[in-house]
Design a protein around this motif. Structure first.
Motif, PDB file in Angstrom:
ATOM      1  N   MET A  49      18.657  -3.320 -10.880  1.00  8.37           N
ATOM      2  CA  MET A  49      19.531  -3.634  -9.756  1.00  8.37           C
ATOM      3  C   MET A  49      19.239  -5.025  -9.191  1.00  8.37           C
ATOM      4  O   MET A  49      20.129  -5.879  -9.103  1.00  8.37           O
ATOM      5  N   LEU A  50      17.987  -5.263  -8.809  1.00 10.93           N
ATOM      6  CA  LEU A  50      17.645  -6.556  -8.223  1.00 10.93           C
ATOM      7  C   LEU A  50      17.621  -7.661  -9.279  1.00 10.93           C
ATOM      8  O   LEU A  50      17.923  -8.813  -8.969  1.00 10.93           O
ATOM      9  N   GLY A  51      17.294  -7.310 -10.515  1.00  9.16           N
ATOM     10  CA  GLY A  51      17.304  -8.297 -11.586  1.00  9.16           C
ATOM     11  C   GLY A  51      18.684  -8.866 -11.855  1.00  9.16           C
ATOM     12  O   GLY A  51      18.813  -9.982 -12.359  1.00  9.16           O
ATOM     13  N   ALA A  52      19.713  -8.111 -11.502  1.00  8.71           N
ATOM     14  CA  ALA A  52      21.083  -8.596 -11.694  1.00  8.71           C
ATOM     15  C   ALA A  52      21.512  -9.541 -10.568  1.00  8.71           C
ATOM     16  O   ALA A  52      22.351 -10.418 -10.780  1.00  8.71           O
ATOM     17  N   VAL A  53      20.938  -9.388  -9.390  1.00  9.00           N
ATOM     18  CA  VAL A  53      21.370 -10.140  -8.212  1.00  9.00           C
ATOM     19  C   VAL A  53      20.486 -11.349  -7.925  1.00  9.00           C
ATOM     20  O   VAL A  53      20.977 -12.419  -7.575  1.00  9.00           O
ATOM     21  N   MET A  54      19.192 -11.165  -8.068  1.00 10.92           N
ATOM     22  CA  MET A  54      18.257 -12.180  -7.595  1.00 10.92           C
ATOM     23  C   MET A  54      18.379 -13.533  -8.293  1.00 10.92           C
ATOM     24  O   MET A  54      18.176 -14.549  -7.619  1.00 10.92           O
ATOM     25  N   PRO A  55      18.701 -13.625  -9.580  1.00 10.06           N
ATOM     26  CA  PRO A  55      18.846 -14.969 -10.161  1.00 10.06           C
ATOM     27  C   PRO A  55      19.878 -15.821  -9.425  1.00 10.06           C
ATOM     28  O   PRO A  55      19.645 -17.007  -9.158  1.00 10.06           O
ATOM     29  N   PHE A  56      20.991 -15.216  -9.065  1.00  5.60           N
ATOM     30  CA  PHE A  56      22.027 -15.948  -8.333  1.00  5.60           C
ATOM     31  C   PHE A  56      21.535 -16.325  -6.940  1.00  5.60           C
ATOM     32  O   PHE A  56      21.820 -17.420  -6.452  1.00  5.60           O
ATOM     33  N   TRP A  57      20.805 -15.425  -6.316  1.00 10.10           N
ATOM     34  CA  TRP A  57      20.309 -15.662  -4.963  1.00 10.10           C
ATOM     35  C   TRP A  57      19.272 -16.780  -4.961  1.00 10.10           C
ATOM     36  O   TRP A  57      19.306 -17.678  -4.115  1.00 10.10           O
ATOM     37  N   TYR A  58      18.338 -16.736  -5.895  1.00 14.53           N
ATOM     38  CA  TYR A  58      17.300 -17.771  -5.959  1.00 14.53           C
ATOM     39  C   TYR A  58      17.895 -19.131  -6.284  1.00 14.53           C
ATOM     40  O   TYR A  58      17.595 -20.132  -5.617  1.00 14.53           O
ATOM     41  N   ILE A  59      18.724 -19.186  -7.303  1.00  8.53           N
ATOM     42  CA  ILE A  59      19.310 -20.468  -7.701  1.00  8.53           C
ATOM     43  C   ILE A  59      20.293 -20.954  -6.639  1.00  8.53           C
ATOM     44  O   ILE A  59      20.330 -22.145  -6.315  1.00  8.53           O
ATOM     45  N   GLY A  60      21.051 -20.030  -6.067  1.00  5.24           N
ATOM     46  CA  GLY A  60      21.964 -20.407  -4.985  1.00  5.24           C
ATOM     47  C   GLY A  60      21.229 -20.981  -3.789  1.00  5.24           C
ATOM     48  O   GLY A  60      21.661 -21.969  -3.187  1.00  5.24           O
ATOM     49  N   SER A  61      20.101 -20.392  -3.443  1.00  7.89           N
ATOM     50  CA  SER A  61      19.288 -20.909  -2.333  1.00  7.89           C
ATOM     51  C   SER A  61      18.780 -22.310  -2.634  1.00  7.89           C
ATOM     52  O   SER A  61      18.793 -23.194  -1.765  1.00  7.89           O
ATOM     53  N   LEU A  62      18.333 -22.509  -3.854  1.00  7.83           N
ATOM     54  CA  LEU A  62      17.857 -23.826  -4.268  1.00  7.83           C
ATOM     55  C   LEU A  62      18.984 -24.856  -4.198  1.00  7.83           C
ATOM     56  O   LEU A  62      18.791 -25.965  -3.683  1.00  7.83           O
ATOM     57  N   VAL A  63      20.161 -24.498  -4.675  1.00 12.34           N
ATOM     58  CA  VAL A  63      21.309 -25.412  -4.641  1.00 12.34           C
ATOM     59  C   VAL A  63      21.689 -25.739  -3.193  1.00 12.34           C
ATOM     60  O   VAL A  63      21.930 -26.909  -2.853  1.00 12.34           O
ATOM     61  N   LEU A  64      21.731 -24.723  -2.345  1.00 15.52           N
ATOM     62  CA  LEU A  64      22.056 -24.971  -0.934  1.00 15.52           C
ATOM     63  C   LEU A  64      21.049 -25.921  -0.289  1.00 15.52           C
ATOM     64  O   LEU A  64      21.429 -26.836   0.447  1.00 15.52           O
ATOM     65  N   ALA A  65      19.762 -25.717  -0.562  1.00 18.25           N
ATOM     66  CA  ALA A  65      18.741 -26.606   0.006  1.00 18.25           C
ATOM     67  C   ALA A  65      18.900 -28.031  -0.526  1.00 18.25           C
ATOM     68  O   ALA A  65      18.745 -28.998   0.230  1.00 18.25           O
ATOM     69  N   ALA A  66      19.219 -28.155  -1.802  1.00 17.54           N
ATOM     70  CA  ALA A  66      19.410 -29.488  -2.380  1.00 17.54           C
ATOM     71  C   ALA A  66      20.615 -30.195  -1.756  1.00 17.54           C
ATOM     72  O   ALA A  66      20.542 -31.388  -1.428  1.00 17.54           O
ATOM     73  N   VAL A  67      21.698 -29.460  -1.570  1.00 21.97           N
ATOM     74  CA  VAL A  67      22.891 -30.052  -0.946  1.00 21.97           C
ATOM     75  C   VAL A  67      22.587 -30.462   0.491  1.00 21.97           C
ATOM     76  O   VAL A  67      22.971 -31.543   0.946  1.00 21.97           O
ATOM     77  N   TRP A  68      21.861 -29.609   1.212  1.00 21.49           N
ATOM     78  CA  TRP A  68      21.454 -29.937   2.581  1.00 21.49           C
ATOM     79  C   TRP A  68      20.618 -31.218   2.579  1.00 21.49           C
ATOM     80  O   TRP A  68      20.841 -32.109   3.400  1.00 21.49           O
ATOM     81  N   VAL A  82      13.485 -31.144   1.836  1.00 18.86           N
ATOM     82  CA  VAL A  82      13.111 -31.503   0.469  1.00 18.86           C
ATOM     83  C   VAL A  82      11.892 -30.691   0.034  1.00 18.86           C
ATOM     84  O   VAL A  82      11.847 -30.171  -1.088  1.00 18.86           O
ATOM     85  N   THR A  83      10.914 -30.559   0.912  1.00 20.88           N
ATOM     86  CA  THR A  83       9.723 -29.767   0.584  1.00 20.88           C
ATOM     87  C   THR A  83      10.092 -28.299   0.392  1.00 20.88           C
ATOM     88  O   THR A  83       9.606 -27.648  -0.539  1.00 20.88           O
ATOM     89  N   ALA A  84      10.969 -27.782   1.246  1.00 16.18           N
ATOM     90  CA  ALA A  84      11.439 -26.398   1.085  1.00 16.18           C
ATOM     91  C   ALA A  84      12.157 -26.242  -0.248  1.00 16.18           C
ATOM     92  O   ALA A  84      11.957 -25.237  -0.957  1.00 16.18           O
ATOM     93  N   GLY A  85      12.974 -27.221  -0.603  1.00 20.33           N
ATOM     94  CA  GLY A  85      13.662 -27.176  -1.893  1.00 20.33           C
ATOM     95  C   GLY A  85      12.679 -27.183  -3.050  1.00 20.33           C
ATOM     96  O   GLY A  85      12.859 -26.462  -4.039  1.00 20.33           O
ATOM     97  N   ALA A  86      11.618 -27.975  -2.930  1.00 21.52           N
ATOM     98  CA  ALA A  86      10.596 -27.999  -3.979  1.00 21.52           C
ATOM     99  C   ALA A  86       9.918 -26.634  -4.093  1.00 21.52           C
ATOM    100  O   ALA A  86       9.659 -26.152  -5.213  1.00 21.52           O
ATOM    101  N   LEU A  87       9.659 -25.991  -2.973  1.00 18.11           N
ATOM    102  CA  LEU A  87       9.063 -24.649  -3.004  1.00 18.11           C
ATOM    103  C   LEU A  87      10.030 -23.631  -3.604  1.00 18.11           C
ATOM    104  O   LEU A  87       9.615 -22.745  -4.358  1.00 18.11           O
ATOM    105  N   LEU A  88      11.304 -23.763  -3.293  1.00 12.96           N
ATOM    106  CA  LEU A  88      12.293 -22.861  -3.901  1.00 12.96           C
ATOM    107  C   LEU A  88      12.363 -23.089  -5.412  1.00 12.96           C
ATOM    108  O   LEU A  88      12.519 -22.129  -6.178  1.00 12.96           O
ATOM    109  N   LEU A  89      12.229 -24.327  -5.831  1.00 17.42           N
ATOM    110  CA  LEU A  89      12.179 -24.614  -7.264  1.00 17.42           C
ATOM    111  C   LEU A  89      10.950 -23.962  -7.899  1.00 17.42           C
ATOM    112  O   LEU A  89      11.041 -23.370  -8.979  1.00 17.42           O
ATOM    113  N   VAL A  90       9.812 -24.041  -7.223  1.00 14.09           N
ATOM    114  CA  VAL A  90       8.601 -23.373  -7.714  1.00 14.09           C
ATOM    115  C   VAL A  90       8.856 -21.873  -7.853  1.00 14.09           C
ATOM    116  O   VAL A  90       8.458 -21.254  -8.847  1.00 14.09           O
ATOM    117  N   SER A  91       9.554 -21.281  -6.880  1.00 14.83           N
ATOM    118  CA  SER A  91       9.823 -19.841  -6.952  1.00 14.83           C
ATOM    119  C   SER A  91      10.730 -19.488  -8.126  1.00 14.83           C
ATOM    120  O   SER A  91      10.555 -18.441  -8.761  1.00 14.83           O
TER     121      SER A  91
END
Length: 148
Positions: A49-68, A82-91
């Motif tokens: 269940m979560l494996g189907a959703v979380m990739p979009f959520w993680y990558i979407g969060s990273l994209v949103l932070a990058a756009v911000w 930028v630091t938060a985006g780097a941490l999201l990339l690490v995740s």
């Protein structure tokens, strides 16, 4: 427009943190109290269940932070974003390299086909997940700080 992006990004990342924190410190401890056959079935279902959703959520969060970061590059707090985006990339990298391979195996397990070391694999996933939760909590904290 930037203000809306900041709020949406913070909410999206905050909800992701809440779900992942809940998995680590609420759901999995509850599941670990179940008999082994039920625990395997529950973790497999959660993995699917979560494996189907979380990739979009993680990558979407990273994209949103990058756009911000790009849209707000001349505003106060951009370094935090930028630091938060780097941490999201690490995740995301942690997820792909460490957690997803274990999850992909675990989501197919049943009481009949689970490997002999299934509990060790589940415990390894949990340990990696604790680290990932700490990383995304730090990213969320930086985003909130940049927002205020």
């Amino acid at each position: 427009m930037l203000n809306a992006l900041e709020v949406v990004t913070t909410v999206v990342v905050g909800l992701m943190v809440g779900v992942e924190f809940s998995v680590a410190f609420v759901i999995n401890p509850i599941l670990n109290g179940l008999p082994d056959d039920s625990l395997v079935a529950a973790r497999a279902h959660g993995g699917r269940m979560l494996g189907a959703v979380m990739p979009f959520w993680y990558i979407g969060s990273l994209v949103l932070a990058a756009v911000w970061a790009v849209m707000g590059r001349h505003h106060h707090g951009t370094g935090l974003v930028v630091t938060a985006g780097a941490l999201l990339l690490v995740s995301v990298v942690m997820s792909i390299l460490l957690l997803v391979p274990i999850n992909n195996q675990g989501k197919t397990w049943t009481a009949e086909n689970r490997p002999a070391d299934w509990r060790e694999q589940a415990n390894r996933w949990d340990r990696y997940h604790y680290v990932r939760v700490a990383v995304i909590v730090a990213a969320f904290t930086l985003l909130v700080t940049a927002l205020v």
